[in-house]
Every structure is written in C-alpha cells, then in structure tokens.
Write a protein that holds these residues in place. Structure first.
Motif: not given
Length: 328
Positions: A71, A74, A117, A120, A233
């Motif tokens: 996060i 991002t 997010t 990832y 984020a």
C-alpha cells in the motif's frame, strides 16, 4: 501466371495491417501506433517484475529488511505519477472542465489503487513469471464486465478464444503451482488468487476508462486518477499506521516502475488505440506477458517452464482469434 516477387508479397502483407488509404502519413501513423503499443507492453512488463525484491525484503533474520508495504509503494508511485502528469496535461483541458465526470475519475482511482495494491500483495507471494501471465485476467474480466455493464453480448464464435485466454492466463499458472506443492493451498497459490482478484478491479477500471476517455484528455484523466489513488493509499497508510520501511536506494526502481511502467505505459496504450484501434493494440499488448517472463528470468533468475510458454501461446492465440472475430 506471373510469379510473385518478395516485394509483391511484402506489399500484400502490409495492406493486410495498414489502412486502404496507405499514404505516407497513414503508414507513419500506423507504424507509430504499433511501436507505442509494443513499447507500452515492454514497460508494463518491467513494472510487473521490478518491484518484487523491494516488496519481499531480504527475509534472512527478524531484524533484516522486511520489504516495503504494497500500500505504501502504491501511494508513492501514484503521487509521483500525479506530479508527472500535471506537467504533461494540456492547459486547454483545465480541471474545471472535467465537471460531472469527476465521480467516474474518482471511481477509476479507487479501482486503480485496489487493483495495483492487490497485484503487489500477490506478486510478493507468487513468482514474477506467474504474475505476468496471471495479469492477463484483466482482459477476461474487462470482457465479462462489459457484458454486464454495457449489455455487450458475447457471441458463440467468441467463446473458444476467450476459453483459450482463461486456460493460458489462469488454469496453467495455478495448475503449475498446485502440482509443485502436492495440490495444497500454498503461499504461491494464494498469491495467484490475489492477482486474479486484482484482475477484477482492473476490469472495472478499464470499463470506466472506456466511458470517460472520449470526453476528457487521457493525460488529464491519468493526472486526476493518480492523485486520487495515491492520496487514498497514503490515507490508508496513515490511518492504520502501516509500516513504511522505505529505503532511498529503492527509489530508482520505484520511479521506473511508477512513471514508465504504469504512467507512460498507459499513456502510450491510449495513444496506440487512437492510431491503430483497440483490437490491434490489444493484440500487440499481450506481448507484455512474454517480455515479463523473460525479464523475470534475466533479472530475478526465476525458472521458466515449457508450460509457461504454452500459457503465453494460449493467451496470444485467444486474443488474436477474438480480435479477428470482433473485426469480422
């Protein structure tokens, strides 16, 4: 019967992909469109692979670097992209002209942050080779959601091509991970499933983008979406006090992934659609899977199995057939 020379064959093949009015300006436009689509595919592949070491950390001891929270990554990427696209956005398309489409841009931003997010998080758990193959699920969900949201009907002749994409993008990579772990739910398989869920949100984003792209300049869209996604984020990081183990040495990779791999890749993709159409752009862009696999092997040393190439071939064949059916 006149024997065809290689020049005649070459000209025939060019006419198959170029418009009928193949003037120099049209040929230049199509050449630029194909080049941008290919460049977008390569840049997007790098963005899918480069961040993996930063997200994983070294994981050797408890006190070692645990990796950057997805996060937080991002937030950094999209806030930087917002600044970049502020400089690129046209002055004759001011923010006040966005008007009632602002709510759609906010929704795109929320879908973007959720999708990126989750991708990832999935990338951290599974292999980069698998992640670039699984990323093709956004194509599947874009088509499915288009049928739901815009009443687009999937014709019978399009079932087989879409099935090929599903087999190559979902069944083969997950099947490989399941077989490698005695068909148990391992961390790799969980990572695969997270990336598939990310594909749903990418599908939502693409359909929303389709709705507003004809009304607002793409650079303005990317500017607003980047700030919305990055701001949201960052708010999550602050609100839930998430760890932000950031290292300055990782900044070049983060900048490359964000600006080139996400920001400019999307911009090149939008311009390519304008020059050569959505179907041709979509077909060329599937090359990002092959680029990503090769880059994961060269950069991370990950092993590529023959079934990975089979998966890519199935995705490419499915998209090619679907593009042909759509153009017919």
């Amino acid at each position: 019967m006149k024997k065809l020379e290689w020049r005649d064959i070459a000209q025939y093949r060019l006419r198959k992909i170029l418009p009928k009015n193949n003037s120099k300006s049209e040929i230049l436009k199509y050449s630029l469109g194909y080049s941008l689509a290919l460049l977008a595919a390569g840049l997007n592949a790098f963005a899918d692979v480069l961040p993996k070491p930063i997200l994983e950390g070294d994981g050797i001891t408890y006190a070692s670097y645990a990796g950057l929270n997805p996060i937080a990554m991002t937030a950094i990427i999209f806030l930087i992209n917002g600044v970049v696209f502020t400089g690129l956005a046209k002055k004759n398309n001011p923010i006040r002209d966005v008007g009632r489409n602002l709510k759609f841009l906010v929704l795109i931003g929320i879908a973007e942050i959720t999708a990126t997010t989750m991708f990832y998080f999935g990338l951290r758990e599974t292999s980069a080779v698998n992640s670039v193959i699984l990323s093709n699920t956004d194509f599947i969900f874009t088509a499915i959601l288009a049928m739901i949201l815009f009443s687009e009907v999937l014709r019978k002749k399009e079932f087989f091509p879409l099935s090929l994409v599903i087999m190559g993008a979902v069944m083969i990579p997950i099947g490989l991970d399941l077989s490698a772990n005695n068909f148990q739910l391992s961390e790799f398989v969980i990572g695969d499933l997270i990336i598939i869920v990310a594909g749903i949100f990418y599908g939502i984003e693409m359909n929303l983008f389709k709705h507003v792209s004809s009304k607002i300049d793409p650079r303005r869209i990317l500017q607003i979406v980047s700030f919305v996604a990055g701001g949201a984020a960052l708010a999550v990081v602050v609100l839930f006090q998430l760890p932000m183990d950031f290292r300055l040495s990782d900044m070049p990779v983060i900048l490359t992934s964000g600006i080139f791999g996400i920001g400019l890749s999307i911009l090149f993709l939008v311009v390519a659609v304008k020059y050569i159409g959505a179907t041709r752009t979509m077909l060329v862009f599937t090359g990002q899977t092959l680029f990503g696999m090769l880059f994961a092997h060269l950069y991370l040393g990950e092993e590529i199995h023959m079934l990975h190439f089979v998966g890519f071939a199935a995705v490419f064949a499915g998209v090619a057939l679907l593009c042909k059916k759509m153009s017919d």
